[in-house]
Design an enzyme around this catalytic site. Structure first.
Site, PDB file in Angstrom:
ATOM      1  N   ASP A  57     -30.348 -94.087 -62.337  1.00 64.56           N
ATOM      2  CA  ASP A  57     -29.900 -93.101 -63.317  1.00 64.56           C
ATOM      3  C   ASP A  57     -29.216 -91.919 -62.635  1.00 64.56           C
ATOM      4  OD1 ASP A  57     -29.672 -92.826 -66.018  1.00 64.56           O
ATOM      5  OD2 ASP A  57     -31.519 -91.696 -66.279  1.00 64.56           O
ATOM      6  N   ASP A  70     -35.188 -94.560 -72.167  1.00 60.36           N
ATOM      7  CA  ASP A  70     -36.062 -93.410 -71.950  1.00 60.36           C
ATOM      8  C   ASP A  70     -37.365 -93.551 -72.721  1.00 60.36           C
ATOM      9  OD1 ASP A  70     -34.155 -92.205 -70.329  1.00 60.36           O
ATOM     10  OD2 ASP A  70     -33.121 -91.322 -72.028  1.00 60.36           O
TER      11      ASP A  70
END
Length: 535
Positions: free
Chosen positions: A350, A428
């Site tokens: 990420d 997430d």
């Protein structure tokens, strides 16, 4: 659904919130301030800072040159561009070349009348460091409408309304994410209890089938999976226009199956309506057939109306929650070691694709942002003129359906552009949710009164709050895993260390196997020793 389908969709599930740079073009009729209209624009906030209101902004007389490209000095009218807000067509040369030429001729503003809809401005300014003129895209149809409503003598200015101090859509996203993680972990724990419960011989095959529905990640599989994520993200970056439809198709299939799994788990609790019908060599409950049809209908409805921003976000969120719940329940982490590897690698993934890749891309945008926001729409048209092309009020670009979306109702002024959304990537929710689910299963196996599950869920909630606080302070999208991963991993580690169960927590099921093997060996040694001592 199977592991290949899940792998195909998870690669982009942790795309973080992307804030589009939207603004308002305030237009008034010269000599009649009562005649005014607002229109949507897109601009690059890193290039231009707009005032939050038009009240103290400077208005400039608009000069409509939407029949030329403004790529050379010969296209500048004899009257000049002095103190004008110039409207030109995009294409034939870069927007920075147009802006440089307009600034050289003392224009105060450059508006690009786009017939392709509102476009994100994302070009490299390395060769145009001295460029200060504000640049924005406006719809070509709005320029035409402006002249019809206000006349030919128009003055304009640009502004961008301030975000509210607190965005209530973030509260909704917080509740959705924490609820999904907690429920997914709890459901995984119930599944673990069913697996541990002794089953009668008659239902042995059914119990084996339930176990086969679950997929277990090993550390080697985790590493391979992250490599696949990187490759697929790069493929999407270069071939977005084709692969986006593959992702949409996979999401439709996966969300329908996930919704069916979630609702069927509830329906099976109800002791009524269990009549069955024969289908070929098998039989099925009628209520489950209707449920399958309902889930397919929901998925198809979303696919058909996926670009209707005003209401389709509700259906996407429902399907997304079902998808996340089913994923957390189905995909099992064997031990804490695999959780650390998965969360750690995805955190690096990420951060790399959000913060590092801008140093390698031509336009200075991160690969993650480019893929999340979709095509920039920089279509360099060729031809004599745009006049012959019908004016389009708005063009729709396909977006990846991998986020929870909640409209920002507080930001009402920006509804001129579209319905502003607060976004949270499915990843997430799912990636930390796999750790929460492991904690719940560990609680079940070790009879630890849900201490790991509750602590990890609270840590996830704290990580989400931290993400939102930093989001509001920095006023830009954040990679949520940057805050969620440390919070959940550290909390789980501290609990295991305090309870003196770190070795067992780290090795998971393999520790139990080793422990059982050691006990069996000790018992065998004891029996052998007793036999040798016997006369």
């Amino acid at each position: 659904m199977g592991l290949p389908g899940l792998l195909g969709l998870l690669l982009l599930l942790h795309l973080s919130q992307i804030n589009a740079s939207r603004g308002i073009l305030r237009s008034v009729a010269v000599g009649d301030a009562a005649k005014a209209r607002d229109y949507c624009i897109t601009y690059n906030s890193s290039w231009t800072t707009l005032p939050t209101t038009y009240l103290n902004a400077t208005f400039y007389k608009m000069l409509n040159l939407s029949t030329v490209w403004l790529c050379s000095q010969s296209e500048v009218p004899s009257t000049g561009l002095q103190d004008k807000a110039v409207v030109v067509l995009p294409g034939n040369c870069s927007i920075l070349e147009k802006a440089s030429l307009a600034q050289k001729n003392n224009a105060k503003m450059l508006l690009l009348a786009s017939k392709e809809g509102l476009i994100r401005i994302s070009e490299s300014r390395s060769n145009y460091q001295n460029l200060t003129i504000p640049i924005a895209y406006v719809r070509y149809g709005d320029i035409v409408s402006m002249a019809e409503v206000l006349g030919e003598d128009i003055a304009v200015t640009m502004y961008s309304p301030a975000f509210p101090l607190f965005d209530y859509s973030l509260l909704v996203i917080f509740l959705i994410s924490v609820f999904t993680v907690a429920l997914g972990g709890y459901w995984s724990g119930l599944s673990e209890m069913e697996d541990l419960r002794p089953s009668p011989t008659v239902h042995e095959s059914e119990g084996q089938k339930k176990k086969d529905e679950n997929v277990t990640f090993t550390p080697v599989t985790v590493i391979l999976f992250v490599v696949i994520c990187c490759v697929m993200l790069l493929l999407l970056y270069y071939f977005y226009n084709w692969l986006v439809y593959v992702i949409i198709a996979v999401f439709c299939l996966a969300s329908a199956m996930s919704m069916f799994n979630c609702l069927s788990a509830l329906i099976k609790i109800i002791p009524y309506g269990r009549c069955r019908v024969a289908l070929y060599s098998r039989s099925a409950e009628v209520r489950l057939i209707f449920l399958a049809a309902f889930c397919i209908a929901l998925s198809v409805t979303w696919a058909v109306f996926r670009n209707e921003d005003r209401w389709i976000w509700i259906l996407q969120d429902i399907l997304g929650i079902a998808f996340c719940l089913n994923f957390i329940k189905t995909l099992r982490m064997p031990n804490f070691k695999a959780c650390v590897i998965l969360l750690g690698l995805l955190l690096l993934y990420d951060v790399f694709f959000v913060f590092i890749t801008p140093f390698f891309t031509k336009n200075g945008e991160s690969i993650m942002v480019e893929v999340a926001a979709g095509p920039s729409g920089k279509s360099e048209k060729s031809g004599e003129s745009y006049v012959e092309v019908p004016a389009e009020s708005q063009a729709t670009y396909e977006k990846l359906p991998v986020v929870i979306r909640v409209p920002r109702l507080e930001y009402s002024a920006m509804t001129l552009c579209d319905m502003p959304m607060s976004l949270l990537g499915f990843g997430d929710i799912i990636v930390p949710g796999l750790l929460v689910a492991y904690c719940k299963r560990f609680d079940v196996r070790s009879s630890s009164s849900s201490i790991y599950f509750i602590s990890c869920t609270i840590a996830y909630a704290v990580g989400m709050v931290l993400t939102f606080v930093i989001l509001m302070v920095m006023k830009m999208g954040q990679p949520a895993l940057l805050y969620l991963v440390p919070c959940t991993l550290l909390t789980s580690s501290v609990i295991a260390w305090r309870r003196k169960e770190m070795k067992k927590f780290w090795n998971g099921g393999s520790y139990e196997i080793m422990e059982q093997t050691d006990n069996a060996v000790n018992e065998e040694n004891i029996i052998t020793g007793e036999a040798q001592e016997a006369p």
